[in-house]
Write a protein that holds these residues in place. Structure first.
Motif, PDB file in Angstrom:
ATOM      1  N   THR A 194       0.845  -1.203   0.000  1.00 16.58           N
ATOM      2  CA  THR A 194       0.000   0.000   0.000  1.00 16.58           C
ATOM      3  C   THR A 194       0.878   1.249   0.000  1.00 16.58           C
ATOM      4  O   THR A 194       0.645   2.194  -0.775  1.00 16.58           O
ATOM      5  N   ALA A 195       1.904   1.242   0.835  1.00 13.47           N
ATOM      6  CA  ALA A 195       2.834   2.389   0.893  1.00 13.47           C
ATOM      7  C   ALA A 195       3.542   2.568  -0.447  1.00 13.47           C
ATOM      8  O   ALA A 195       3.703   3.700  -0.933  1.00 13.47           O
ATOM      9  N   MET A 196       3.948   1.469  -1.053  1.00 11.53           N
ATOM     10  CA  MET A 196       4.640   1.547  -2.346  1.00 11.53           C
ATOM     11  C   MET A 196       3.718   2.080  -3.444  1.00 11.53           C
ATOM     12  O   MET A 196       4.140   2.890  -4.271  1.00 11.53           O
ATOM     13  N   LEU A 197       2.467   1.663  -3.434  1.00  7.70           N
ATOM     14  CA  LEU A 197       1.498   2.150  -4.445  1.00  7.70           C
ATOM     15  C   LEU A 197       1.292   3.655  -4.310  1.00  7.70           C
ATOM     16  O   LEU A 197       1.068   4.351  -5.298  1.00  7.70           O
ATOM     17  N   GLN A 198       1.386   4.157  -3.075  1.00  8.22           N
ATOM     18  CA  GLN A 198       1.241   5.605  -2.857  1.00  8.22           C
ATOM     19  C   GLN A 198       2.493   6.352  -3.293  1.00  8.22           C
ATOM     20  O   GLN A 198       2.419   7.411  -3.898  1.00  8.22           O
ATOM     21  N   ARG A 199       3.649   5.754  -2.980  1.00  6.20           N
ATOM     22  CA  ARG A 199       4.924   6.411  -3.295  1.00  6.20           C
ATOM     23  C   ARG A 199       5.197   6.413  -4.801  1.00  6.20           C
ATOM     24  O   ARG A 199       5.767   7.369  -5.328  1.00  6.20           O
ATOM     25  N   VAL A 200       4.790   5.319  -5.473  1.00  5.08           N
ATOM     26  CA  VAL A 200       5.050   5.182  -6.919  1.00  5.08           C
ATOM     27  C   VAL A 200       3.706   4.967  -7.632  1.00  5.08           C
ATOM     28  O   VAL A 200       3.318   3.829  -7.921  1.00  5.08           O
ATOM     29  N   PRO A 201       2.978   6.042  -7.924  1.00  4.41           N
ATOM     30  CA  PRO A 201       1.622   5.904  -8.489  1.00  4.41           C
ATOM     31  C   PRO A 201       1.603   5.220  -9.861  1.00  4.41           C
ATOM     32  O   PRO A 201       0.582   4.648 -10.243  1.00  4.41           O
ATOM     33  N   ASP A 202       2.732   5.273 -10.579  1.00  2.09           N
ATOM     34  CA  ASP A 202       2.753   4.609 -11.887  1.00  2.09           C
ATOM     35  C   ASP A 202       3.432   3.236 -11.827  1.00  2.09           C
ATOM     36  O   ASP A 202       3.941   2.740 -12.838  1.00  2.09           O
ATOM     37  N   LEU A 203       3.404   2.636 -10.645  1.00  5.27           N
ATOM     38  CA  LEU A 203       3.956   1.272 -10.530  1.00  5.27           C
ATOM     39  C   LEU A 203       3.222   0.355 -11.515  1.00  5.27           C
ATOM     40  O   LEU A 203       1.990   0.369 -11.588  1.00  5.27           O
ATOM     41  N   ALA A 204       3.998  -0.459 -12.242  1.00  9.45           N
ATOM     42  CA  ALA A 204       3.379  -1.301 -13.280  1.00  9.45           C
ATOM     43  C   ALA A 204       3.213  -2.754 -12.849  1.00  9.45           C
ATOM     44  O   ALA A 204       2.259  -3.425 -13.263  1.00  9.45           O
ATOM     45  N   GLY A 205       4.142  -3.239 -12.018  1.00  8.43           N
ATOM     46  CA  GLY A 205       4.069  -4.659 -11.696  1.00  8.43           C
ATOM     47  C   GLY A 205       4.699  -5.019 -10.359  1.00  8.43           C
ATOM     48  O   GLY A 205       5.576  -4.313  -9.862  1.00  8.43           O
ATOM     49  N   ILE A 206       4.216  -6.141  -9.788  1.00  6.82           N
ATOM     50  CA  ILE A 206       4.745  -6.637  -8.507  1.00  6.82           C
ATOM     51  C   ILE A 206       5.020  -8.134  -8.623  1.00  6.82           C
ATOM     52  O   ILE A 206       4.215  -8.885  -9.174  1.00  6.82           O
ATOM     53  N   PHE A 207       6.171  -8.542  -8.085  1.00  7.68           N
ATOM     54  CA  PHE A 207       6.469  -9.973  -7.933  1.00  7.68           C
ATOM     55  C   PHE A 207       6.369 -10.327  -6.454  1.00  7.68           C
ATOM     56  O   PHE A 207       7.124  -9.788  -5.632  1.00  7.68           O
TER      57      PHE A 207
END
Ligand code: T6T
Length: 325
Positions: A211-224
């Motif tokens: 959740t914190a990462m999605l806020q910090r990097v709004p254009d995140l494309a993918g997660i492993f």
């Protein structure tokens, strides 16, 4: 602690104790020590081990720590040593910290086999640790690479990705991270890694961090997600942020929830390991070793994967690969 642990189970007692020399003659007691209790991956491994123990007519005890921790796993090894089991089949929680306790067990004459995770560098022929008889488990660098490549494809070959990892020092998940990084490096900058977090093998923690990462990097494309809990937490956070489909997820491991998330387009690939085979081969090898049949034992057994996508999820092969719980 063993008697109260709840994970202790008598899987099979083949034949009478007095039997000797017959087909089901071996009155052996084996111990399976999983990485953590309650994890569907290890529940599935236990089922495979129990079926083989029953077939071979040997007794199988099963236990594991309540959390992913070498500190909690070590006294379980000691307790089985005190109980003088014939063999220990273990998924060590840490590749360094579990060397000494397992070396003690080996010195006491107990056969030691590692399943899923390894100690040392996993090379029991030429590596720094050679006393375990075998390492039976997935090729995790390859698994991380499969995940990374699938994720890169899902995001269209470019963009920012994030790794949700568990506990450093765990051979499996360390190697999955490595394999994923190799896939990212092969894009020569088209795909960038924005971070790696360690969730302590907790889905709740993984969800918070994601959740914190999605806020910090709004254009995140993918997660492993490198295992059940990292993937589950990542998927939860993406669902909470209503970003399913927009943020792609490569999901290591195949519990029921991962299949639900796959069907709902929350995750794009589910990488199923073969934990039942790991348990079954582990028991077979322990009995081979106890019977002096060392020729039957390979020092390294890669068990393979079933890659599950929306295209094949309903096939019998994919359905059979889903973990039990
Ligand atoms: O991914 C598996 C296992 O391979 C790993 O060593 C620890 O996590 C799992 O048990 C899944 O939760």
């Amino acid at each position: 602690s063993l008697a109260t642990a709840g994970g202790l189970m008598l899987a099979a007692c083949g034949g009478s104790a007095a039997t000797s020399g017959g087909a089901g003659s071996s009155n052996y007691t084996l111990a399976l020590i999983v990485g953590v209790k309650g994890d569907p991956f290890y529940i599935t491994m236990q089922k495979g081990a129990e079926a083989k123990a029953k077939e071979l007519g040997v007794t199988l005890l099963v236990d594991g720590p309540s959390q992913w921790s070498a500190t909690l796993q070590t006294p379980i090894v000691s307790a089985y040593m005190a109980r003088k089991v014939d063999a220990i089949i273990i998924a060590p929680c840490d590749k360094q910290a579990m060397i000494a306790p397992l070396q003690q067990a080996s010195n006491a004459g107990i056969k030691v086999i590692t399943v899923d995770t390894y100690i040392g560098d996993g090379d029991y022929v030429h590596g720094p640790v050679t006393f375990p008889l075998s390492y039976i488990g997935s090729d995790n660098v390859q698994g991380g690479k499969i995940a990374g490549e699938a994720l890169i494809k899902a995001i269209g070959g470019h963009g920012k990705v994030y790794i949700q990892n568990t506990v450093p020092g765990t051979s499996t998940t360390d190697q999955r991270e490595q394999g994923c990084k190799e896939a990212i490096e092969a894009t020569h900058g088209a795909v960038t890694l924005v971070g790696v977090d360690f969730n302590g093998d907790s889905a709740a923690k993984a969800a918070e961090q994601t959740t914190a990462m999605l806020q910090r990097v709004p254009d995140l494309a993918g997660i492993f997600g490198t295992n059940i809990y990292g993937s589950e937490g990542a998927a939860q956070a993406v669902k909470n942020a209503h970003k399913q489909g927009q943020v792609k997820i490569a999901n290591f491991d195949a519990p029921e929830q991962a299949i639900v998330d796959l069907k709902n387009n929350v995750v794009d690939i589910v990488i199923a390991q073969k934990p039942a085979d790991m348990g079954s081969i582990g028991v077979q090898y322990a009995v081979d070793a106890l019977k002096g049949n060392m020729g039957a034992i390979q020092k390294r057994v890669p068990t393979g994967y079933v890659i599950i996508t929306r295209d094949n999820v309903d096939t019998p092969e994919a359905q059979a690969a889903i973990y039990k719980s």
